[in-house]
Design an enzyme around this catalytic site. Structure first.
Site, PDB file in Angstrom:
ATOM      1  N   THR A 128       0.822  -1.208   0.000  1.00 50.02           N
ATOM      2  CA  THR A 128       0.000   0.000   0.000  1.00 50.02           C
ATOM      3  C   THR A 128       0.861   1.265   0.000  1.00 50.02           C
ATOM      4  OG1 THR A 128      -1.521   1.262   1.409  1.00 50.02           O
ATOM      5  CG2 THR A 128      -0.091  -0.272   2.527  1.00 50.02           C
ATOM      6  N   ASP A 129       0.283   2.346  -0.493  1.00 52.98           N
ATOM      7  CA  ASP A 129       0.999   3.635  -0.461  1.00 52.98           C
ATOM      8  C   ASP A 129       1.115   4.173   0.964  1.00 52.98           C
ATOM      9  OD1 ASP A 129      -1.668   4.341  -0.075  1.00 52.98           O
ATOM     10  OD2 ASP A 129      -1.727   5.843  -1.668  1.00 52.98           O
ATOM     11  N   GLU A 130       0.341   3.582   1.883  1.00 52.19           N
ATOM     12  CA  GLU A 130       0.361   4.094   3.265  1.00 52.19           C
ATOM     13  C   GLU A 130       1.700   3.870   3.956  1.00 52.19           C
ATOM     14  OE1 GLU A 130      -2.926   3.208   5.738  1.00 52.19           O
ATOM     15  OE2 GLU A 130      -4.353   3.317   4.105  1.00 52.19           O
ATOM     16  N   TYR A 187      -1.599  -0.589  11.185  1.00 55.44           N
ATOM     17  CA  TYR A 187      -1.780  -1.238   9.878  1.00 55.44           C
ATOM     18  C   TYR A 187      -0.631  -0.892   8.941  1.00 55.44           C
ATOM     19  CZ  TYR A 187      -3.149  -1.685   5.012  1.00 55.44           C
ATOM     20  OH  TYR A 187      -3.140  -1.957   3.661  1.00 55.44           O
ATOM     21  N   LYS A 225       2.449  -3.207   7.304  1.00 52.12           N
ATOM     22  CA  LYS A 225       2.638  -3.371   5.849  1.00 52.12           C
ATOM     23  C   LYS A 225       4.055  -2.908   5.476  1.00 52.12           C
ATOM     24  CE  LYS A 225       0.227  -4.612   3.051  1.00 52.12           C
ATOM     25  NZ  LYS A 225      -0.060  -5.974   2.534  1.00 52.12           N
TER      26      LYS A 225
HETATM   27  P1  NAD Z   1      -9.436  -7.477   2.758  1.00 48.81           P
HETATM   28  O1  NAD Z   1      -9.358  -7.221   4.229  1.00 48.81           O
HETATM   29  O2  NAD Z   1     -10.701  -7.203   2.045  1.00 48.81           O
HETATM   30  O3  NAD Z   1      -9.060  -9.007   2.461  1.00 48.81           O
HETATM   31  C1  NAD Z   1      -7.994  -9.650   3.100  1.00 48.81           C
HETATM   32  C2  NAD Z   1      -8.128 -11.158   2.870  1.00 48.81           C
HETATM   33  O4  NAD Z   1      -7.005 -11.793   3.521  1.00 48.81           O
HETATM   34  C3  NAD Z   1      -9.399 -11.771   3.476  1.00 48.81           C
HETATM   35  O5  NAD Z   1      -9.997 -12.668   2.587  1.00 48.81           O
HETATM   36  C4  NAD Z   1      -8.895 -12.493   4.729  1.00 48.81           C
HETATM   37  O6  NAD Z   1      -9.677 -13.640   5.060  1.00 48.81           O
HETATM   38  C5  NAD Z   1      -7.488 -12.894   4.283  1.00 48.81           C
HETATM   39  N1  NAD Z   1      -6.610 -13.083   5.450  1.00 48.81           N
HETATM   40  C6  NAD Z   1      -6.442 -12.243   6.504  1.00 48.81           C
HETATM   41  N2  NAD Z   1      -5.587 -12.785   7.403  1.00 48.81           N
HETATM   42  C7  NAD Z   1      -5.187 -13.973   6.876  1.00 48.81           C
HETATM   43  C8  NAD Z   1      -4.296 -14.988   7.313  1.00 48.81           C
HETATM   44  N3  NAD Z   1      -3.652 -14.886   8.489  1.00 48.81           N
HETATM   45  N4  NAD Z   1      -4.112 -16.075   6.532  1.00 48.81           N
HETATM   46  C9  NAD Z   1      -4.762 -16.191   5.349  1.00 48.81           C
HETATM   47  N5  NAD Z   1      -5.634 -15.272   4.884  1.00 48.81           N
HETATM   48  C10 NAD Z   1      -5.834 -14.170   5.638  1.00 48.81           C
HETATM   49  O7  NAD Z   1      -8.219  -6.660   2.130  1.00 48.81           O
HETATM   50  P2  NAD Z   1      -8.100  -5.941   0.717  1.00 48.81           P
HETATM   51  O8  NAD Z   1      -8.633  -4.579   0.814  1.00 48.81           O
HETATM   52  O9  NAD Z   1      -8.586  -6.864  -0.329  1.00 48.81           O
HETATM   53  O10 NAD Z   1      -6.503  -5.826   0.611  1.00 48.81           O
HETATM   54  C11 NAD Z   1      -5.733  -6.855   0.011  1.00 48.81           C
HETATM   55  C12 NAD Z   1      -4.270  -6.446   0.003  1.00 48.81           C
HETATM   56  O11 NAD Z   1      -4.112  -5.243  -0.726  1.00 48.81           O
HETATM   57  C13 NAD Z   1      -3.683  -6.181   1.395  1.00 48.81           C
HETATM   58  O12 NAD Z   1      -2.370  -6.664   1.418  1.00 48.81           O
HETATM   59  C14 NAD Z   1      -3.709  -4.667   1.501  1.00 48.81           C
HETATM   60  O13 NAD Z   1      -2.703  -4.203   2.365  1.00 48.81           O
HETATM   61  C15 NAD Z   1      -3.451  -4.266   0.074  1.00 48.81           C
HETATM   62  N6  NAD Z   1      -3.971  -2.950  -0.346  1.00 48.81           N
HETATM   63  C16 NAD Z   1      -5.278  -2.638  -0.153  1.00 48.81           C
HETATM   64  C17 NAD Z   1      -5.767  -1.415  -0.604  1.00 48.81           C
HETATM   65  C18 NAD Z   1      -7.225  -1.030  -0.433  1.00 48.81           C
HETATM   66  O14 NAD Z   1      -7.595   0.084  -0.783  1.00 48.81           O
HETATM   67  N7  NAD Z   1      -8.095  -1.900   0.036  1.00 48.81           N
HETATM   68  C19 NAD Z   1      -4.902  -0.516  -1.238  1.00 48.81           C
HETATM   69  C20 NAD Z   1      -3.557  -0.870  -1.413  1.00 48.81           C
HETATM   70  C21 NAD Z   1      -3.114  -2.104  -0.974  1.00 48.81           C
HETATM   71  O1  TDX Z   2     -16.766   6.276   7.878  1.00 44.52           O
HETATM   72  C1  TDX Z   2     -15.692   6.729   7.480  1.00 44.52           C
HETATM   73  N1  TDX Z   2     -15.556   8.077   7.322  1.00 44.52           N
HETATM   74  C2  TDX Z   2     -14.414   8.662   6.894  1.00 44.52           C
HETATM   75  O2  TDX Z   2     -14.350   9.888   6.773  1.00 44.52           O
HETATM   76  C3  TDX Z   2     -14.561   5.886   7.158  1.00 44.52           C
HETATM   77  C4  TDX Z   2     -14.668   4.382   7.310  1.00 44.52           C
HETATM   78  C5  TDX Z   2     -13.413   6.489   6.694  1.00 44.52           C
HETATM   79  N2  TDX Z   2     -13.334   7.831   6.571  1.00 44.52           N
HETATM   80  C6  TDX Z   2     -12.119   8.438   5.999  1.00 44.52           C
HETATM   81  C7  TDX Z   2     -10.793   7.959   6.551  1.00 44.52           C
HETATM   82  C8  TDX Z   2      -9.878   8.103   5.355  1.00 44.52           C
HETATM   83  O3  TDX Z   2      -9.439   9.448   5.235  1.00 44.52           O
HETATM   84  O4  TDX Z   2     -12.098   8.046   4.618  1.00 44.52           O
HETATM   85  C9  TDX Z   2     -10.769   7.795   4.155  1.00 44.52           C
HETATM   86  C10 TDX Z   2     -10.667   6.359   3.658  1.00 44.52           C
HETATM   87  O5  TDX Z   2     -10.803   5.499   4.780  1.00 44.52           O
HETATM   88  P1  TDX Z   2     -10.651   3.900   4.672  1.00 44.52           P
HETATM   89  O6  TDX Z   2     -11.641   3.370   3.709  1.00 44.52           O
HETATM   90  O7  TDX Z   2     -10.644   3.352   6.047  1.00 44.52           O
HETATM   91  O8  TDX Z   2      -9.233   3.769   3.940  1.00 44.52           O
HETATM   92  P2  TDX Z   2      -7.731   4.166   4.344  1.00 44.52           P
HETATM   93  O9  TDX Z   2      -7.558   4.276   5.810  1.00 44.52           O
HETATM   94  O10 TDX Z   2      -7.343   5.335   3.483  1.00 44.52           O
HETATM   95  O11 TDX Z   2      -6.952   2.826   3.853  1.00 44.52           O
HETATM   96  C11 TDX Z   2      -7.356   2.159   2.626  1.00 44.52           C
HETATM   97  O12 TDX Z   2      -6.460   2.451   1.568  1.00 44.52           O
HETATM   98  C12 TDX Z   2      -5.151   1.962   1.658  1.00 44.52           C
HETATM   99  C13 TDX Z   2      -7.399   0.640   2.844  1.00 44.52           C
HETATM  100  O13 TDX Z   2      -8.295   0.341   3.914  1.00 44.52           O
HETATM  101  C14 TDX Z   2      -6.026   0.093   3.124  1.00 44.52           C
HETATM  102  O14 TDX Z   2      -6.084  -1.336   3.215  1.00 44.52           O
HETATM  103  C15 TDX Z   2      -5.118   0.483   1.986  1.00 44.52           C
HETATM  104  O15 TDX Z   2      -3.801   0.092   2.276  1.00 44.52           O
END
Ligand code: NAD
Ligand code: TDX
Length: 335
Positions: free
Chosen positions: A124-126, A151, A155
């Protein structure tokens, strides 16, 4: 001939979309999903993909080295999505993030080292921390790691392990760090699906703090097409930033969702801020675009949001039963 691919976390939001996209577009891959099926997973949706013959499923924890070693031995490529992924949860209970994101990734690394397999690590960019709201700076592959939350720090730790295993052991790995994803099957604890389903339930959207924070939104299919570009053409040992120039502040996202839902733009409320809230993320994806020729398909966030709203309307089965629980949890923190 098929290429065997192990997808960890393939039942989660991005992993599931990756698996579906790959089965539909890249028939040369035979996929095994390894997933613990935590609260964030969509086991039912994975079952629904069984009519594609080239998929199998292992329910298992990446923190268990036996599970990981068996699965990795029987594959050619590992795409590692599995993680605990929600910042707010990491602020209440950080240890699952340490175990899954760090120990789990270390197990994957030891297994690919032992069996000499190709790995792509999803991050992630975070990991870079945040940027000033009023600047035009962007994250580049050279930006210093400076994560803010449990988190993002776990990462970052997982990325550093991958980099160390590349340098010290010469494993065949690449990394990618993507910005905020949106699209179908995202858990309703996350910002966009929370607000869409709030509106569908007659609840006002909730903005943390002043709502001015900026995220760089990308459609999940664009993230996944970039991962395929890296698998196809990426250089071993390299890190690629994935982003689609989708910067938008949280208030504007909520106003757009309200408008697209046919409601007045001011029908939201401000709630308690997230402790340590990152202010702004922005990705410079020049390297990915220039070196690998990748381009995003979804460049209009309004269109992407309209499509996503429709998906949540049409697929209430996916979120309805959990909505009350998720909102009750947020209410406890005044959010
Ligand atoms: P998510 O939480 O929706 O899904 C995570 C999955 O991993 C789930 O199916 C969960 O059951 C599985 N999991 C968790 N712990 C586990 C373990 N110990 N063993 C096996 N499986 C396990 O997450 P997501 O949003 O789909 O993110 C997927 C990946 O992408 C992560 O690595 C996250 O850091 C990265 N990422 C997410 C975002 C975003 O915006 N959601 C952005 C950039 C990177
Ligand atoms: O109810 C809300 N109101 C609100 O203002 C929630 C749930 C979030 N927010 C804000 C917090 C953040 O500024 O919205 C923005 C996005 O929040 P999230 O969806 O929780 O995302 P963020 O914390 O930015 O992280 C997401 O992007 C990077 C993913 O959850 C991560 O897994 C990924 O790495």
């Amino acid at each position: 001939m098929s290429v065997k691919m192990l997808v960890t976390g393939g039942a989660g939001f991005i992993g599931l979309n990756f698996v579906r996209w790959t089965l539909e577009n890249r028939p040369e891959y035979e996929i095994t999903v390894l997933d613990k099926l935590t609260y964030a997973a969509n086991g039912g949706a994975i079952n629904g993909l069984k009519n594609f013959k080239k998929i199998s499923f292992i329910k298992g924890d990446i923190c268990d080295p036996n599970v990981v070693f068996d699965a990795v031995e029987n594959t050619e490529i590992v795409v590692h999505f599995a993680a605990e992924s929600h910042n707010d949860n990491s602020l209440h209970d950080p240890m699952p993030f340490v175990y899954t994101n760090i120990v789990g990734t270390a197990n994957i690394l030891e297994a690919v080292r032992k069996f000499d397999k190709r790995l792509h690590h999803i991050s992630t960019d975070e990991v870079y921390g945040d940027l000033a709201i009023d600047s035009s700076d962007k994250f580049t592959p050279e930006t210093r790691y400076n994560p803010s939350s449990p988190y993002s720090s776990t990462k970052a730790g997982s990325d550093l392990l991958v980099k160390a295993w590349i340098r010290s052991f010469g494993i065949k790995a690449t990394l990618s760090n993507c910005s905020n994803n949106y699209g179908a099957y995202q858990h309703i604890e996350k910002f966009i699906p929370r607000q869409i389903t709030n509106i569908l339930c007659g609840i006002k959207p909730k903005l943390y703090g002043n709502g001015a924070q900026v995220r760089d939104w990308i459609h999940v299919d664009d993230h996944n097409s970039a991962v395929h570009a890296i698998l196809d053409k990426g250089k071993i040992g390299e890190l690629y930033l994935i982003g689609a120039n989708g910067e938008c502040d949280n208030k504007t996202i909520v106003e757009t969702i309200l408008e697209l839902s046919g409601l007045p733009k001011d029908q939201y409320e401000f709630v308690s801020d997230r402790p340590g809230h990152d202010q702004r993320y922005a990705i410079d994806s020049t390297k990915l675009r220039q070196e690998l020729g990748w381009e995003p398909k979804y460049t209009d966030i309004r269109e992407g949001l309209a499509q996503t709203i429709k998906w949540y309307e049409d697929n209430a089965y996916f979120w309805k039963s959990e909505k009350q629980f998720v909102e009750a949890k947020y209410a406890k923190s005044g959010q």
